[in-house]
Design an enzyme around this catalytic site. Sequence first.
Site: not given
Ligand code: FAD
Ligand code: EPU
Length: 347
Positions: A343, A247, A174
């Site tokens: 994050e 997250s 991240r």
């Molecule tokens: P923004 O939210 O618009 O920006 C995010 C950051 O990037 C900001 O600091 C911004 O300044 C910068 N930025 C954006 N575009 C540029 C650019 N072109 N040049 C320089 N800087 C830039 N993330 C994960 O890693 N794994 C996940 O599983 C995951 N699951 C998600 C689930 C949900 C429901 C949501 C809402 C978010 C999740 N995220 C996850 C976070 C998000 O999807 C990622 O961080 C994604 O890359 C953000 O893209 P964005 O275009 O919306 O960026």
């Molecule tokens: N858990 C709890 N309570 C909850 C949910 C989860 O205790 O309400 C515990 C459980 O033990 C579970 C563990 O957390 O097994 C891990 O949960 P999960 O698999 O949902 O993964 P996470 O660590 O919570 C991370 C990323 C997600 C990504 C998933 C799958 C981060 C900060 N988050 O979540 O990324 O989708 O793994 O790989 O690393 C994001 O970055 O926005 C994001 C959604």
Amino acid sequence: MKPDTLNESDYRVTELADLSRRNSFRVPARAQWLIEVGDAGALPEVFGLGAVRRSPLLVLGEGSNVLLTRDWPGAVLSIVARGIRILDARGDNTRVRVEAGENWNDFVHWSLGQGFAGLENLALIPGSVGAAPIQNIGAYGVEVREFIETVEAFDRRTGQVVRLDNAACGFAYRDSLFKRDADRYLVCAVEFLLPRRRELRLDYAGMREELAAMKIDTPNHATVAEAVMRLRTRKLPNPAQIGNAGSFFKNPLVSAAQADTLRSANPALPVWPGDDGQCKLSAAWLVEACGFKGVREGDAGVSERHALVLVNHGAATGAQLWALAQRIIEAVYVRFEVRLEPEPRIA
Ligand code: FAD
Ligand code: EPU
């Protein structure tokens, strides 16, 4: 700058722009200027505008990883250029260039449709391709750094476009050079190296069970993408229905010694190996243990489905969500001596 001026086809400036539909938390906020750049070649001109040079800058993609806590007093800049182009072959891999404004999930599905392998575990992550390198997006045991060859970015410090190779991007969990030095680089395009064949990554908790539930005996890249989408849809609240940014906290990285101490006192705490011999703790578990899962303070809350996801039940402001996040950070610190880090970008 004039309101809603289409200066050239290369960029558009809107004064006092509403950002409430440009952030997945759906919190109200306005930007003094919103500048949408359709061609990165216009960036030197954009940064030549006095108002942009002098005011604070926020780069925005699709807004799925930002928390807007106030009206933005300066320019919000968004690169909206689109396009996916196959460049050439490098050994067994194909080089593919994607412009920053493409949608990430669309690109994942394009890659699978072209017969490329590897991005399936990253299906359904919201946001743009340009934002993918910023926090080195990851899910289900895969991170985007495994596929990035080069990031092309505009360096505000020098006014030049630079091409940074994978090592120069400083990717970590991240994290990246771009996140550490926020708003210095505007990512214009990302060049990926995509394989045709790659071993499936099925070890993340729940993957094999999901494939079994789908009655898939011999998974392939497409069915793994399907399993990931099913898992994500079940586990995470949909921002189209309830505002959130995925997250809200990173899983904290601690020393092996600290992880051992925490594990002895809390045997159920999930601990995974992290970068450089560190241990990664489950932030969700820590937040849930402090009693925050499902809490609601006005319209700011923590999802009932997942303790790591802060949600906007309707009319929460960014400041209210940030106040709740700070209470969570404090409570987790007092109980476990682990400081959670947000994050999303707090703007
Ligand atoms: P923004 O939210 O618009 O920006 C995010 C950051 O990037 C900001 O600091 C911004 O300044 C910068 N930025 C954006 N575009 C540029 C650019 N072109 N040049 C320089 N800087 C830039 N993330 C994960 O890693 N794994 C996940 O599983 C995951 N699951 C998600 C689930 C949900 C429901 C949501 C809402 C978010 C999740 N995220 C996850 C976070 C998000 O999807 C990622 O961080 C994604 O890359 C953000 O893209 P964005 O275009 O919306 O960026
Ligand atoms: N858990 C709890 N309570 C909850 C949910 C989860 O205790 O309400 C515990 C459980 O033990 C579970 C563990 O957390 O097994 C891990 O949960 P999960 O698999 O949902 O993964 P996470 O660590 O919570 C991370 C990323 C997600 C990504 C998933 C799958 C981060 C900060 N988050 O979540 O990324 O989708 O793994 O790989 O690393 C994001 O970055 O926005 C994001 C959604």
